[in-house]
Design an enzyme around this catalytic site. Structure first.
Site, PDB file in Angstrom:
ATOM      1  N   LYS A   1      29.931 -36.325 -14.605  1.00  0.00           N
ATOM      2  CA  LYS A   1      28.982 -35.914 -13.566  1.00  0.00           C
ATOM      3  C   LYS A   1      28.882 -36.900 -12.414  1.00  0.00           C
ATOM      4  CE  LYS A   1      26.310 -32.439 -15.753  1.00  0.00           C
ATOM      5  NZ  LYS A   1      25.161 -32.453 -16.649  1.00  0.00           N
TER       6      LYS A   1
ATOM      7  N   LYS B   1      33.104 -24.392 -23.552  1.00  0.00           N
ATOM      8  CA  LYS B   1      32.098 -24.798 -24.540  1.00  0.00           C
ATOM      9  C   LYS B   1      30.734 -24.148 -24.234  1.00  0.00           C
ATOM     10  CE  LYS B   1      28.981 -28.355 -25.786  1.00  0.00           C
ATOM     11  NZ  LYS B   1      27.848 -28.872 -25.135  1.00  0.00           N
TER      12      LYS B   1
ATOM     13  N   LYS C   1      23.784 -25.013 -22.663  1.00  0.00           N
ATOM     14  CA  LYS C   1      22.650 -24.560 -21.839  1.00  0.00           C
ATOM     15  C   LYS C   1      22.949 -24.787 -20.369  1.00  0.00           C
ATOM     16  CE  LYS C   1      19.534 -26.224 -25.357  1.00  0.00           C
ATOM     17  NZ  LYS C   1      19.885 -27.633 -25.670  1.00  0.00           N
TER      18      LYS C   1
END
Ligand code: ADP
Ligand code: TRP
Length: 329
Positions: A117, A198, A201
């Site tokens: 990220k 994958k 959430k």
């Protein structure tokens, strides 16, 4: 929970959404079986849920009560295991701080969750909390001196960091303070989501355990299948099809025949998905009933979580006090 001679187990789940099938197959399935053989601490990791920006943009993004409902309805048994909200045990934050004093920055910079990220997040949201997230997980685990940590494969780098921190603490202070914990994997530690990536959430590709049968059927209908199969009678490759992964889990007795029919182009993806949705819905029906029943007892859930936190605090307080003593505080 008096299980002083059993091995200690710790795990957690972030309440940034309700439980999805990936959480269940990768981790919670093991929580359910191991709670009977281990002294288990399961946390709804609400501090962790603050390490991403979602909670600021959407205050409803804290699903900790819904998560408790999911876990209790699945069969986490408060008589067997200690279930609690992480933020009710402030020693998690205290141990995180203490361990941060011996954690080289580079160890945090190199964790995949940060590296993935680092270039995508704006500077404003590349926070100290986000960088320190894997160390907070280490504190969660070491606070209870866990030997076993049931997680999915995506968490293995964090467990490796935890092992390094435990070794470093023991070495620097010349004490055998922390056991070196081991991961416990299920036989399906990485479940694909609706898009074949994958299930997570944060990827918006989840099937929730609490999805009603119609929602679940609609989701499976739009699931990706073997990309090389265009026409109904094209021969398929089940190993490349996420729906097949679900069939192996939910329609196991028929999955071999389905694979043969798919390879021969005798069954189309639409029919396959309808069967699959039916099998998943059938398996989840009992959970839905229990969850519905429990949802009418909010006080009971509240009391259960408070009692869990109290038990956790007793153990956590003792560990922090040992750690402070080792660090000469
Ligand atoms: P999410 O990635 O959706 O935010 P969490 O990070 O809260 O889920 O994960 C809780 C547990 O579920 C962890 O042990 C994690 O490894 C496991 N898990 C999450 N997604 C999957 C998946 N797709 N397959 C297998 N295990 C998973
Ligand atoms: N970091 C884990 C995840 O995102 C959740 C978690 C928090 C956890 N604390 C933990 C897992 C302690 C195992 C042990 O999935």
């Amino acid at each position: 929970m008096i299980k002083s001679n059993q091995p200690i187990l710790v795990s957690g789940v972030q309440p940034s959404g309700v439980l999805h099938l990936g959480n269940y197959h990768g981790a919670i399935k093991n929580w359910l079986s191991l709670q009977h053989t281990h002294r288990s601490f399961f946390m709804i990791a609400d501090f962790h849920a603050l390490t991403s920006q979602a909670h600021v943009q959407d205050p409803r993004a804290n699903y900790r009560y819904a998560m408790a409902l999911d876990l209790l309805a699945l069969g986490i048994d408060p008589e067997q295991a200690c279930l609690f909200y992480q933020s009710d045990v402030p020693q998690h934050a205290e141990l995180h701080l203490l361990l941060s004093m011996i954690t080289p920055l580079q160890w945090l910079h190199r964790t995949p969750s940060f590296k993935d990220k680092e270039d995508k997040l704006s500077h404003e949201w590349l926070t100290h909390g986000f960088l320190g997230y894997p160390l907070l997980m280490s504190a969660d685990i070491l606070l209870y001196k866990a030997q076993a940590v049931p997680v999915g494969t995506d968490q293995l780098p964090h467990l490796e960091l935890t092992r390094e921190i435990a070794r470093r603490f023991n070495h620097l202070y010349g004490v055998a303070q922390f056991p070196i914990p081991e991961a416990t994997l299920t036989d399906s530690p990485l479940l694909p989501g609706l898009d074949g990536e994958k299930m997570s959430k944060s990827h918006g590709n989840t099937i929730h355990l609490s999805d009603d049968p119609d929602t679940l059927t609609q989701k499976i209908k739009r699931m990706k299948t073997d990309p090389k199969r265009i026409r109904r009678d094209d021969p398929g490759t089940p190993e490349d099809c996420p729906v097949f992964t679900y069939q192996q889990l939910y329609d196991a007795s028929e999955s071999e025949q389905l694979a043969v029919d798919c390879r021969a182009g005798r069954i189309g993806c639409v029919d396959c998905k309808a069967r699959c949705a039916q099998a998943v819905n059938h398996t989840l029906a009992e959970f839905h009933d229990t969850r519905q029943r429990l949802s009418h007892q909010p006080q009971k859930i509240h009391d259960t979580m408070n009692a869990g936190a109290e038990q956790a605090r007793t153990v956590a307080t003792a560990t922090v006090s040992e750690v402070k003593q080792a660090m000469q505080l």
